[in-house]
Design a protein around this motif. Structure first.
Motif, PDB file in Angstrom:
ATOM      1  N   ASP A 125       0.848  -1.181   0.000  1.00  0.00           N
ATOM      2  CA  ASP A 125       0.000   0.000   0.000  1.00  0.00           C
ATOM      3  C   ASP A 125       0.889   1.239   0.000  1.00  0.00           C
ATOM      4  N   HIS A 126       0.269   2.402  -0.220  1.00  0.00           N
ATOM      5  CA  HIS A 126       0.946   3.676  -0.065  1.00  0.00           C
ATOM      6  C   HIS A 126       0.333   4.309   1.175  1.00  0.00           C
ATOM      7  N   ASP A 173       0.954   7.162   4.819  1.00  0.00           N
ATOM      8  CA  ASP A 173       1.799   8.120   5.531  1.00  0.00           C
ATOM      9  C   ASP A 173       1.859   7.721   7.012  1.00  0.00           C
ATOM     10  N   ALA A 174       2.665   8.427   7.792  1.00  0.00           N
ATOM     11  CA  ALA A 174       2.906   8.041   9.182  1.00  0.00           C
ATOM     12  C   ALA A 174       1.606   8.052   9.995  1.00  0.00           C
ATOM     13  N   ASP A 175       0.721   9.021   9.729  1.00  0.00           N
ATOM     14  CA  ASP A 175      -0.544   9.099  10.479  1.00  0.00           C
ATOM     15  C   ASP A 175      -1.433   7.893  10.198  1.00  0.00           C
ATOM     16  N   GLU A 176      -1.489   7.498   8.931  1.00  0.00           N
ATOM     17  CA  GLU A 176      -2.321   6.341   8.578  1.00  0.00           C
ATOM     18  C   GLU A 176      -1.789   5.076   9.247  1.00  0.00           C
ATOM     19  N   LEU A 177      -0.458   4.937   9.264  1.00  0.00           N
ATOM     20  CA  LEU A 177       0.142   3.770   9.907  1.00  0.00           C
ATOM     21  C   LEU A 177      -0.158   3.790  11.409  1.00  0.00           C
ATOM     22  N   MET A 178      -0.033   4.965  11.993  1.00  0.00           N
ATOM     23  CA  MET A 178      -0.318   5.175  13.415  1.00  0.00           C
ATOM     24  C   MET A 178      -1.753   4.734  13.747  1.00  0.00           C
ATOM     25  N   ASP A 179      -2.720   5.207  12.960  1.00  0.00           N
ATOM     26  CA  ASP A 179      -4.133   4.846  13.175  1.00  0.00           C
ATOM     27  C   ASP A 179      -4.320   3.340  13.079  1.00  0.00           C
ATOM     28  N   HIS A 180      -3.678   2.759  12.078  1.00  0.00           N
ATOM     29  CA  HIS A 180      -3.813   1.325  11.851  1.00  0.00           C
ATOM     30  C   HIS A 180      -3.239   0.543  13.039  1.00  0.00           C
ATOM     31  N   LEU A 181      -2.085   0.977  13.535  1.00  0.00           N
ATOM     32  CA  LEU A 181      -1.447   0.303  14.667  1.00  0.00           C
ATOM     33  C   LEU A 181      -2.311   0.419  15.927  1.00  0.00           C
ATOM     34  N   ARG A 204      10.675   6.910  13.948  1.00  0.00           N
ATOM     35  CA  ARG A 204      12.042   6.394  13.957  1.00  0.00           C
ATOM     36  C   ARG A 204      12.133   5.089  13.170  1.00  0.00           C
ATOM     37  N   THR A 205      11.135   4.210  13.365  1.00  0.00           N
ATOM     38  CA  THR A 205      11.162   2.926  12.670  1.00  0.00           C
ATOM     39  C   THR A 205      10.967   3.117  11.166  1.00  0.00           C
ATOM     40  N   LEU A 206      10.105   4.056  10.773  1.00  0.00           N
ATOM     41  CA  LEU A 206       9.930   4.326   9.340  1.00  0.00           C
ATOM     42  C   LEU A 206      11.251   4.798   8.723  1.00  0.00           C
ATOM     43  N   ALA A 207      11.972   5.660   9.445  1.00  0.00           N
ATOM     44  CA  ALA A 207      13.260   6.151   8.948  1.00  0.00           C
ATOM     45  C   ALA A 207      14.246   4.990   8.815  1.00  0.00           C
ATOM     46  N   GLU A 208      14.244   4.086   9.774  1.00  0.00           N
ATOM     47  CA  GLU A 208      15.135   2.919   9.713  1.00  0.00           C
ATOM     48  C   GLU A 208      14.761   2.001   8.552  1.00  0.00           C
ATOM     49  N   LEU A 209      13.456   1.868   8.310  1.00  0.00           N
ATOM     50  CA  LEU A 209      13.008   1.004   7.209  1.00  0.00           C
ATOM     51  C   LEU A 209      13.405   1.586   5.853  1.00  0.00           C
ATOM     52  N   VAL A 210      13.415   2.928   5.762  1.00  0.00           N
ATOM     53  CA  VAL A 210      13.857   3.575   4.523  1.00  0.00           C
ATOM     54  C   VAL A 210      15.367   3.395   4.369  1.00  0.00           C
ATOM     55  N   SER A 223       7.598  12.155  -1.622  1.00  0.00           N
ATOM     56  CA  SER A 223       6.893  13.342  -1.195  1.00  0.00           C
ATOM     57  C   SER A 223       5.802  13.636  -2.207  1.00  0.00           C
ATOM     58  N   LEU A 224       4.579  13.738  -1.720  1.00  0.00           N
ATOM     59  CA  LEU A 224       3.435  13.872  -2.622  1.00  0.00           C
ATOM     60  C   LEU A 224       2.507  14.948  -2.082  1.00  0.00           C
ATOM     61  N   GLY A 225       2.466  16.082  -2.734  1.00  0.00           N
ATOM     62  CA  GLY A 225       1.596  17.171  -2.302  1.00  0.00           C
ATOM     63  C   GLY A 225       1.851  17.573  -0.868  1.00  0.00           C
ATOM     64  N   GLY A 226       3.122  17.646  -0.459  1.00  0.00           N
ATOM     65  CA  GLY A 226       3.472  18.074   0.890  1.00  0.00           C
ATOM     66  C   GLY A 226       3.376  16.970   1.934  1.00  0.00           C
ATOM     67  N   ARG A 227       3.009  15.765   1.513  1.00  0.00           N
ATOM     68  CA  ARG A 227       2.839  14.624   2.405  1.00  0.00           C
ATOM     69  C   ARG A 227       3.965  13.640   2.153  1.00  0.00           C
ATOM     70  N   SER A 228       4.519  13.030   3.219  1.00  0.00           N
ATOM     71  CA  SER A 228       5.496  11.964   3.040  1.00  0.00           C
ATOM     72  C   SER A 228       4.756  10.641   2.961  1.00  0.00           C
ATOM     73  N   VAL A 229       4.903   9.978   1.823  1.00  0.00           N
ATOM     74  CA  VAL A 229       4.190   8.723   1.593  1.00  0.00           C
ATOM     75  C   VAL A 229       5.209   7.598   1.457  1.00  0.00           C
ATOM     76  N   TYR A 230       4.910   6.465   2.057  1.00  0.00           N
ATOM     77  CA  TYR A 230       5.821   5.318   2.048  1.00  0.00           C
ATOM     78  C   TYR A 230       5.202   4.173   1.270  1.00  0.00           C
ATOM     79  N   GLU A 231       6.082   3.344   0.674  1.00  0.00           N
ATOM     80  CA  GLU A 231       5.626   2.099   0.085  1.00  0.00           C
ATOM     81  C   GLU A 231       6.774   1.102   0.085  1.00  0.00           C
TER      82      GLU A 231
END
Ligand SMILES: [Zn+2]
Ligand SMILES: [Zn+2]
Length: 163
Positions: A47-48, A50-58, A74-80, A89-97
């Motif tokens: 999925d794509h 951001d940190a907030d969506e992951l936070m909500d899911h967790l 911190r963990t997202l930074a380590e995973l990158v 970076s997408l429209g001012g949002r940091s998106v991960y995949e």
């Protein structure tokens, strides 16, 4: 002649969690319960996010044991850094995949609902490689986002317009 725009699958021999554990060890860190939970959650499906969506899911997964926001960041930074995730970076949002074990691809990005549609084009890579050759440039990868409005958003616009 029509091109196949579907993504090809990539085989990996080491699981994301094992690879992340190795990465942490080489940096003198351990795989904690929270890190393990984040990796397993992130790699349960592509999925794509951001940190907030992951936070909500967790938070939904573990009502009792909270994973703190700094731990998620911190963990997202380590995973990158370990090459498991890609940050864009997408429209001012940091998106991960997923980066690890996931085929290279490009995106159509809906500016209204933020949906990302993935595609792969061999033609596009041929043009990229030809341009790079012309500049004696060594290609390591690329990222293309096509901006626009998806069919669902255009349909709902149309419904609103017709009242
Ligand atoms: Zn849309
Ligand atoms: Zn993608």
């Amino acid at each position: 002649m029509s091109e196949d725009y579907s993504l090809r699958s990539v085989q990996v021999s080491v699981s994301p969690l094992a690879r992340f554990t190795q990465f942490l060890q080489t940096h003198g860190k351990r795989i904690t319960e929270q890190r393990r939970l984040i990796v397993e959650t992130v790699f349960s499906h592509h999925d794509h996010f951001d940190a907030d969506e992951l936070m909500d899911h967790l938070q939904g997964l573990i009502a009792q044991r909270k994973v703190s926001r700094p731990t998620v960041y911190r963990t997202l930074a380590e995973l990158v850094e370990s090459g498991l995730l890609r940050k864009m970076s997408l429209g001012g949002r940091s998106v991960y995949e997923h980066e690890y074990g996931y085929p290279s691809h490009d995106h159509l990005h809906c500016q209204r609902c933020n949906k990302l549609i993935e595609f792969h084009s061999a033609d596009l890579e041929r043009i990229r490689d030809a341009v790079a050759r012309g500049h004696d440039f060594q290609v390591r990868g690329h990222r293309m986002f096509v901006s626009g409005i998806c069919s669902e958003c255009r349909e709902s616009d149309e419904k609103k317009r017709l009242g």
